[in-house]
Motif scaffolding. Structure first.
Motif, PDB file in Angstrom:
ATOM      1  N   THR A 136       0.820  -1.198   0.000  1.00 19.43           N
ATOM      2  CA  THR A 136       0.000   0.000   0.000  1.00 19.43           C
ATOM      3  C   THR A 136       0.860   1.258   0.000  1.00 19.43           C
ATOM      4  OG1 THR A 136      -1.677   1.255   1.227  1.00 19.43           O
ATOM      5  CG2 THR A 136      -0.155  -0.076   2.526  1.00 19.43           C
ATOM      6  N   ASP A 138      -0.341   3.915   1.440  1.00 20.40           N
ATOM      7  CA  ASP A 138      -0.836   4.646   2.616  1.00 20.40           C
ATOM      8  C   ASP A 138      -0.974   3.669   3.781  1.00 20.40           C
ATOM      9  OD1 ASP A 138      -1.886   6.487   4.360  1.00 20.40           O
ATOM     10  OD2 ASP A 138      -3.849   6.630   3.365  1.00 20.40           O
ATOM     11  N   ARG A 140      -0.864   3.810   6.960  1.00 15.60           N
ATOM     12  CA  ARG A 140      -1.612   4.185   8.159  1.00 15.60           C
ATOM     13  C   ARG A 140      -3.113   3.979   7.993  1.00 15.60           C
ATOM     14  NH1 ARG A 140       0.387  10.080   9.798  1.00 15.60           N
ATOM     15  NH2 ARG A 140       0.057  10.349   7.558  1.00 15.60           N
ATOM     16  N   SER A 141      -3.580   3.833   6.754  1.00 16.35           N
ATOM     17  CA  SER A 141      -5.018   3.660   6.522  1.00 16.35           C
ATOM     18  C   SER A 141      -5.407   2.196   6.357  1.00 16.35           C
ATOM     19  CB  SER A 141      -5.439   4.431   5.262  1.00 16.35           C
ATOM     20  OG  SER A 141      -4.936   3.794   4.090  1.00 16.35           O
ATOM     21  N   CYS A 142      -4.460   1.281   6.505  1.00 12.76           N
ATOM     22  CA  CYS A 142      -4.700  -0.134   6.214  1.00 12.76           C
ATOM     23  C   CYS A 142      -4.358  -1.007   7.424  1.00 12.76           C
ATOM     24  CB  CYS A 142      -3.842  -0.586   5.032  1.00 12.76           C
ATOM     25  SG  CYS A 142      -4.178   0.262   3.483  1.00 12.76           S
ATOM     26  N   GLY A 143      -4.756  -2.261   7.319  1.00 12.37           N
ATOM     27  CA  GLY A 143      -4.308  -3.265   8.259  1.00 12.37           C
ATOM     28  C   GLY A 143      -2.989  -3.840   7.768  1.00 12.37           C
ATOM     29  N   GLU A 158      -3.551  -2.548  12.853  1.00 10.13           N
ATOM     30  CA  GLU A 158      -4.731  -1.976  12.194  1.00 10.13           C
ATOM     31  C   GLU A 158      -4.748  -0.451  12.304  1.00 10.13           C
ATOM     32  OE1 GLU A 158      -7.852  -2.111   9.734  1.00 10.13           O
ATOM     33  OE2 GLU A 158      -6.842  -3.915  10.470  1.00 10.13           O
ATOM     34  N   LYS A 159      -4.421   0.212  11.185  1.00 10.31           N
ATOM     35  CA  LYS A 159      -4.524   1.671  11.067  1.00 10.31           C
ATOM     36  C   LYS A 159      -3.812   2.382  12.217  1.00 10.31           C
ATOM     37  CE  LYS A 159      -8.822   1.253   8.455  1.00 10.31           C
ATOM     38  NZ  LYS A 159     -10.256   1.569   8.346  1.00 10.31           N
ATOM     39  N   ASP A 161      -0.439   4.705  13.714  1.00  7.02           N
ATOM     40  CA  ASP A 161       0.322   5.867  13.249  1.00  7.02           C
ATOM     41  C   ASP A 161       1.691   5.495  12.701  1.00  7.02           C
ATOM     42  OD1 ASP A 161      -1.684   7.673  13.822  1.00  7.02           O
ATOM     43  OD2 ASP A 161      -0.949   8.078  15.856  1.00  7.02           O
ATOM     44  N   PRO A 163       3.089   2.214  11.361  1.00 11.11           N
ATOM     45  CA  PRO A 163       3.050   0.797  10.996  1.00 11.11           C
ATOM     46  C   PRO A 163       4.445   0.266  10.673  1.00 11.11           C
ATOM     47  CG  PRO A 163       2.245   2.163   9.196  1.00 11.11           C
ATOM     48  CD  PRO A 163       2.432   3.070  10.364  1.00 11.11           C
ATOM     49  N   ASN A 166       4.618  -1.888   4.872  1.00 13.15           N
ATOM     50  CA  ASN A 166       3.544  -1.465   3.964  1.00 13.15           C
ATOM     51  C   ASN A 166       2.830  -2.641   3.303  1.00 13.15           C
ATOM     52  OD1 ASN A 166       5.515  -2.305   2.167  1.00 13.15           O
ATOM     53  ND2 ASN A 166       5.277  -0.551   0.787  1.00 13.15           N
ATOM     54  N   ALA A 168      -0.115  -4.936   3.245  1.00 12.44           N
ATOM     55  CA  ALA A 168      -1.451  -4.757   3.808  1.00 12.44           C
ATOM     56  C   ALA A 168      -2.387  -5.914   3.482  1.00 12.44           C
ATOM     57  CB  ALA A 168      -2.058  -3.454   3.296  1.00 12.44           C
TER      58      ALA A 168
END
Length: 245
Positions: A136, A138, A140-143, A158-159, A161, A163, A166, A168
């Motif tokens: 991903t 992004d 921070r927006s994913c698991g 899970e989401k 700050d 991670p 990357n 996901a």
């Protein structure tokens, strides 16, 4: 292999696009998202697809019945949403006691095909699930997944700050039928797989990374990016996956 394709959600994050169109019928360039899914799955040799509906269900019904795959698709309407696990439980007889695939129809992908199914058949002993994973842009927006040397999922982030990578969760799963018993053990008709079932399978989930395209089109920005990117992507198939070590 049979596939449950989840398409019942309202798609509130994608308003105003979903005000009059169900999310699975949002167009990506020349066709609805659902059309990409059905072509991908049936080209991979899937036997039948079950699609659950709720929001603007009549539009989904009409699209399916007019498609060239209509004879291989079953539709089930949910008057009240059951959650991802609840939908599996309510339709357990449809899976015929065999391994099955569950996918979210609001993702745009070209990696959820024959390669994923083959990886599940050769998964390590004791694993009850195989999960499609993707890189991903992004995190921070994913698991985000944490794996061991066998590509087994050992932790979810899970989401968060910060991670730890990357890679996901792609929300495309192959399950062994024993997972339905785990859903039934909750004793309620409404069950969420991501929060109530999958965390209990840590250590028994094989992760298979796609080299192809994968994006959740859950908001207008993501939809815009998908429309710009998908037509320019290299040609990938479901077999183009990084196999487990």
């Amino acid at each position: 292999m049979r596939v449950l394709l989840l398409a019942a959600g309202v798609g509130s994050r994608l308003m105003p696009f979903t005000a009059t169109t169900p999310k699975c019928l949002i167009r990506i360039n020349d066709r609805p998202l659902l059309g990409y899914w059905l072509e991908l799955l049936f080209d991979a040799g899937v036997e039948r697809v079950l699609i659950n509906t709720h929001y603007l269900s009549e539009q989904v019904d009409a699209y399916v019945k007019a498609s060239r795959w209509a004879s291989k698709i079953d539709l089930v309407f949910e008057a009240e949403l059951l959650g991802t696990g609840g939908t599996v439980l309510a339709n357990r007889d449809w899976f015929l006691g065999q391994p099955f695939v569950l996918a979210h129809a609001d993702n745009l992908t070209d990696g959820a095909g024959a390669g994923l199914f083959a990886a599940h058949r050769t998964r390590p002993a004791g694993h009850l699930m195989t999960m499609l994973a993707f890189r991903t842009d992004d995190p921070r927006s994913c698991g985000i997944l944490e794996l061991d040397e066998r590509q087994t999922v050992v932790a979810f982030h899970e989401k968060v700050d910060y991670p730890p990578g990357n890679l996901a969760n792609g929300a495309v799963y192959v399950f062994e039928p024993e997972v339905i018993d785990m859903i039934a053990d909750h004793g309620t008709p409404v069950v969420d797989l991501s929060t109530e079932i999958i965390p209990g399978l840590v250590g028994r989930i094989l992760s298979v990374e796609t080299k192809g395209y994968h994006r959740d089109i859950g908001n207008p920005e993501a939809l815009s990016r998908a429309r710009a990117e998908f037509g320019q992507r290299p040609c990938h198939s479901g077999a183009n996956l990084r196999q487990p070590i």
